[in-house]
Scaffold this motif. Structure first.
Motif, PDB file in Angstrom:
ATOM      1  N   GLY A   1       5.800  26.015 -17.618  1.00  0.00           N
ATOM      2  CA  GLY A   1       4.740  25.215 -18.011  1.00  0.00           C
ATOM      3  C   GLY A   1       3.952  24.178 -17.438  1.00  0.00           C
ATOM      4  N   THR A   2       3.000  23.173 -17.880  1.00  0.00           N
ATOM      5  CA  THR A   2       2.683  22.159 -17.357  1.00  0.00           C
ATOM      6  C   THR A   2       2.936  20.883 -18.019  1.00  0.00           C
ATOM      7  N   PHE A   3       4.091  20.931 -18.725  1.00  0.00           N
ATOM      8  CA  PHE A   3       4.275  19.473 -19.827  1.00  0.00           C
ATOM      9  C   PHE A   3       5.816  18.983 -19.082  1.00  0.00           C
ATOM     10  N   VAL A   4       6.192  18.067 -19.566  1.00  0.00           N
ATOM     11  CA  VAL A   4       7.425  17.344 -19.269  1.00  0.00           C
ATOM     12  C   VAL A   4       8.499  18.078 -18.698  1.00  0.00           C
ATOM     13  N   CYS A   5       8.822  19.379 -19.300  1.00  0.00           N
ATOM     14  CA  CYS A   5       9.785  20.320 -18.790  1.00  0.00           C
ATOM     15  C   CYS A   5       9.330  20.351 -17.213  1.00  0.00           C
ATOM     16  N   ASN A   6       8.495  20.929 -16.857  1.00  0.00           N
ATOM     17  CA  ASN A   6       8.042  21.287 -15.476  1.00  0.00           C
ATOM     18  C   ASN A   6       8.091  20.254 -14.758  1.00  0.00           C
ATOM     19  N   SER A   7       7.452  18.972 -15.096  1.00  0.00           N
ATOM     20  CA  SER A   7       7.425  17.760 -14.384  1.00  0.00           C
ATOM     21  C   SER A   7       8.951  17.363 -13.927  1.00  0.00           C
ATOM     22  N   LEU A   8       9.728  17.273 -14.971  1.00  0.00           N
ATOM     23  CA  LEU A   8      11.106  17.013 -14.766  1.00  0.00           C
ATOM     24  C   LEU A   8      11.924  17.881 -13.591  1.00  0.00           C
ATOM     25  N   PHE A   9      11.440  19.124 -13.932  1.00  0.00           N
ATOM     26  CA  PHE A   9      12.258  20.357 -12.905  1.00  0.00           C
ATOM     27  C   PHE A   9      11.652  20.023 -11.738  1.00  0.00           C
TER      28      PHE A   9
ATOM     29  N   PRO B   1      -0.141  14.824 -26.088  1.00  0.00           N
ATOM     30  CA  PRO B   1       0.883  13.630 -25.738  1.00  0.00           C
ATOM     31  C   PRO B   1       2.125  13.612 -25.553  1.00  0.00           C
ATOM     32  N   ASP B   2       2.600  13.115 -24.460  1.00  0.00           N
ATOM     33  CA  ASP B   2       4.178  12.742 -24.511  1.00  0.00           C
ATOM     34  C   ASP B   2       4.719  11.751 -25.458  1.00  0.00           C
ATOM     35  N   ALA B   3       6.003  11.566 -25.269  1.00  0.00           N
ATOM     36  CA  ALA B   3       6.584  10.399 -26.199  1.00  0.00           C
ATOM     37  C   ALA B   3       6.134   9.076 -26.086  1.00  0.00           C
ATOM     38  N   ASP B   4       5.291   8.831 -25.051  1.00  0.00           N
ATOM     39  CA  ASP B   4       4.711   7.477 -24.549  1.00  0.00           C
ATOM     40  C   ASP B   4       3.179   7.599 -25.039  1.00  0.00           C
TER      41      ASP B   4
END
Length: 217
Positions: A146-154, A99-102
């Protein structure tokens, strides 16, 4: 005098890290001086982001739009990495293994249902990578953010950047500080700050050279 606005961002928290390279690098870059012509000044704008699929990009977007950013350098941490990773592309996929921070954990869904499969960075990676070698900073060219928040932001950053004429943006992934291997003692926070500084400097040089060429043409 021409003013260059450089937005540098990183995620404000990573579980299990006593020292967060993103925070250290983002804060350090605000005090760095960069080699630019006398008629150019550089302002570094720091932004710390939540590790959130929903909230990270809106916060960064607000910052880059508010200053009309010329360069955006996003940073993250790859927990299993042992060198600085220059990310070449962002893929249109979220497949969160935690899970992310939310407390949100999307699995196997696109970031943008109508977007392209991937976007390529707009940073001058070869020039940056060459300077890392000169400075003895261990680094790799990476095609997997990756496929987590880093990639989503990028991905969202590059989607926004696709509609901008002048801005150059990209993503830098750091390993944990001093993550040792059988071949090395790991990378220090000073080396990571140096990696961030080189990335900004080389992108500034590239941007100003391209601007000068446009004037000559």
């Amino acid at each position: 005098m021409r003013r260059m606005h450089v937005v540098v961002c990183g995620f404000e928290h990573y579980d299990g890290l006593d020292v967060n390279p993103c925070v250290e690098v983002v804060q350090a870059l605000t005090t760095q001086e960069f080699a630019v012509p006398h008629e150019v000044s550089v302002e570094v704008v720091p932004v710390l982001l939540p590790t959130s699929f929903q909230h990270a990009w809106p916060k960064l977007r607000e910052a880059v739009n508010s200053v009309h950013a010329d360069i955006v350098l996003a940073t993250g941490v790859k927990s299993r990495a042992h060198s600085v990773a220059l990310e070449r592309c962002a893929t249109n996929l979220i497949d969160a293994n935690r899970p992310d921070a939310d407390n949100v954990q999307p699995r196997k869904v696109p970031i943008d249902a109508n977007g392209p499969a991937a976007y390529w960075t707009r940073l001058p990676l070869r020039a940056i990578f060459h300077e890392y070698g000169t400075a003895n900073i261990p680094a790799v060219l990476s095609s997997d953010a990756g496929t987590f928040v880093c990639n989503s932001l990028f991905y969202q950053l590059l989607h926004w950047n696709a509609e901008q004429d002048q801005c150059l943006s990209g993503f830098l992934s750091f390993p944990p500080v001093n993550a040792a291997t059988e071949f090395s003692s790991g990378i220090s926070i000073e080396q990571m700050i140096g990696a961030g500084r080189i990335a900004v400097q080389q992108t500034l040089t590239y941007a100003l050279r391209s601007h000068a060429n446009e004037i000559l043409e």
